[in-house]
Design a protein around this motif. Sequence first.
Motif, PDB file in Angstrom:
ATOM      1  N   UNK A 376       0.824  -1.214   0.000  1.00 25.70           N
ATOM      2  CA  UNK A 376       0.000   0.000   0.000  1.00 25.70           C
ATOM      3  C   UNK A 376       0.862   1.270   0.000  1.00 25.70           C
ATOM      4  N   UNK A 377       2.118   1.174   0.494  1.00 30.42           N
ATOM      5  CA  UNK A 377       2.984   2.362   0.488  1.00 30.42           C
ATOM      6  C   UNK A 377       3.758   2.524  -0.826  1.00 30.42           C
ATOM      7  N   UNK A 391       1.461  -9.250   5.085  1.00 30.77           N
ATOM      8  CA  UNK A 391       0.115  -9.275   5.649  1.00 30.77           C
ATOM      9  C   UNK A 391      -0.899  -8.661   4.697  1.00 30.77           C
ATOM     10  N   UNK A 392      -2.135  -9.217   4.665  1.00 28.84           N
ATOM     11  CA  UNK A 392      -3.157  -8.691   3.741  1.00 28.84           C
ATOM     12  C   UNK A 392      -3.451  -7.203   3.964  1.00 28.84           C
ATOM     13  N   UNK A 393      -3.280  -6.695   5.215  1.00 25.37           N
ATOM     14  CA  UNK A 393      -3.635  -5.284   5.462  1.00 25.37           C
ATOM     15  C   UNK A 393      -2.648  -4.292   4.829  1.00 25.37           C
ATOM     16  N   UNK A 394      -1.423  -4.761   4.475  1.00 26.39           N
ATOM     17  CA  UNK A 394      -0.501  -3.827   3.799  1.00 26.39           C
ATOM     18  C   UNK A 394      -0.261  -4.224   2.340  1.00 26.39           C
TER      19      UNK A 394
END
Length: 595
Positions: A376-377, A391-394
């Motif tokens: 995501x970054x 991890x799925x959240x990033x």
Amino acid sequence: MKNIRNFCIIAHIDHGKSTLADRLLEFTQTISKREMMDQVLDDMDLEREKGITIKSHAIQMNYFLNGEEYILNLIDTPGHVDFSYEVSRAIAACEGALLIVDSTQGIEAQTISNLYLALDSNLTIIPVLNKIDLPNAMIEEVSDQIVDLIGCEREEILHASGKEGIGIKEILEAIVQRIPCPSGNPDAPLKALIFDSIYNSFRGTITYFRVFDGVIRKGQKLKFIATGAEYHADEVGILKLNKEAKDFVGTGDVGYLITGIKDVSEVKVGDTITSADNPAKEAVKGFQEVKPMVFAGIYPIDTQDFEDLRASLDKLKLNDASLVYEPETSAALGFGFRTGFLGLLHLEIIQERLEREFNMSVITTVPSVSYIAELTNGNRIPVNSPADLPNPNILKHLEEPFIKAQIITKSEFIGPLIKLCMDRRGIFKNQNYLTTDRVELVFELPLAEVVFDFYDKLKSISKGYASFDYDFIGYRESNLVKMDILLNGDPVDALSAIIHRDKAYDWGKKLCQKLKELIPRHQFEIAIQASIGAKVIARETVKALRKDVTAKCYGGDISRKRKLIEKQKEGKKRMRQVGNVEVPQSAFMAVLKLD
């Protein structure tokens, strides 16, 4: 320089190039009758057994024509698609190529891909029709195929038989007459291309090179442009069957260099050698780092052999610079190495060499490919195994490698082959009739779908007639998920896989069924589950081995039997919490045999 000719031999596997090379060496008397044997340039046991060339080789021949002596440098190349990187380097060191086509089989996929590599480097192509002595040779038909493919005149095609020694004189004359002599400036700063390196346990790394400009002299201080390292030339010379030391190797010639380097990875194939005192302005074009395509874990069967395995891989890397490995651990298999290969044949050869040359018994996990995760970054990181997945959240999305596949087959197999490629998420690109019954199909396929058993399926559908070749074309975004296998709720890391979401349910169900057959029954019940994240998508149960506790109650009240069964049930429950599930080696390879 005008009497030097540098050429290579390109062909599909098994079209007879090693045999033809033997005849050229015999005819030019480079090798005496006593030293002669079949496949003289293939010096590895595995090469002889499998009948394939794994390492490229170079050798110099002297040939007299019309009273003049010519120096012919032959650079033999591997034919298999996994080693096309070596082929491209060998081609870059030449001015001409013998294109060998088997007159009983016609043009195959690798013939075409290697030909395109040669044409990109502007080589002079000499077409040779081999095995014309065989009763089923289709000389006219295959000659038409060659004319269509490279646009030459029929008279330019040479007819030969490596086995019988037919046409060898004509080939040597054509090499001298058709292939141009090297161009280069002997007075310019030194510029030489490295096209191969081998390891010698006494002398260190021996580098094979071709000089484009300048002269390379014994004792000279040299610089390798890609690595920036500097060395002294302890010995230079030319490559006969055995190496012959010289004071210098001139412009246009091919030779070897010994600098006492102990680590083969310091010598990159495709790098440029120049003088440290007067360096060349630019390197020879076309240097790339070799990229592994397929990854697999290699673990010792006995965990105490880990250090021996490390030493064996270090020694193998000395002869094979394209091997990449790093240590990793697995909860199921202990300590081992995550290893990168150029393809499946390369994996098979490394495994064979570990067993033969180093006496290592190893477990190889399921082969996978290298993915790229975009976070995501905005960062992009390589993912070589399911354990590396962020991890799925990033995680923003995953990208997988795609290849352009060329399949050449008989027209009767088109339907089943198109279905096979479509089932593997292939994108149909092109269909081209080479002759009335030979077709070239072009597909774009995800590499992950080709890694497993695609080649075996291709051969069985086409009854062995289809030939297959591929080029890497880049990464593309795909809907990929990580699928875990749980045994009694505990994930087994060696069985997890990154897989396309559309195939996950089917794959999970099949894998659970296969594991149910392979995992032996224990004293307690084993739940085998396939899950994506927290969601279980398939389940199978291995029933517990049960002792008949009611055997002693013949007759009597039912409540007595119930009590005994309930007591056993409690014991099984407790056992399941503390008991370990023994997973046999065959279960780790189950993924390969799902169909």
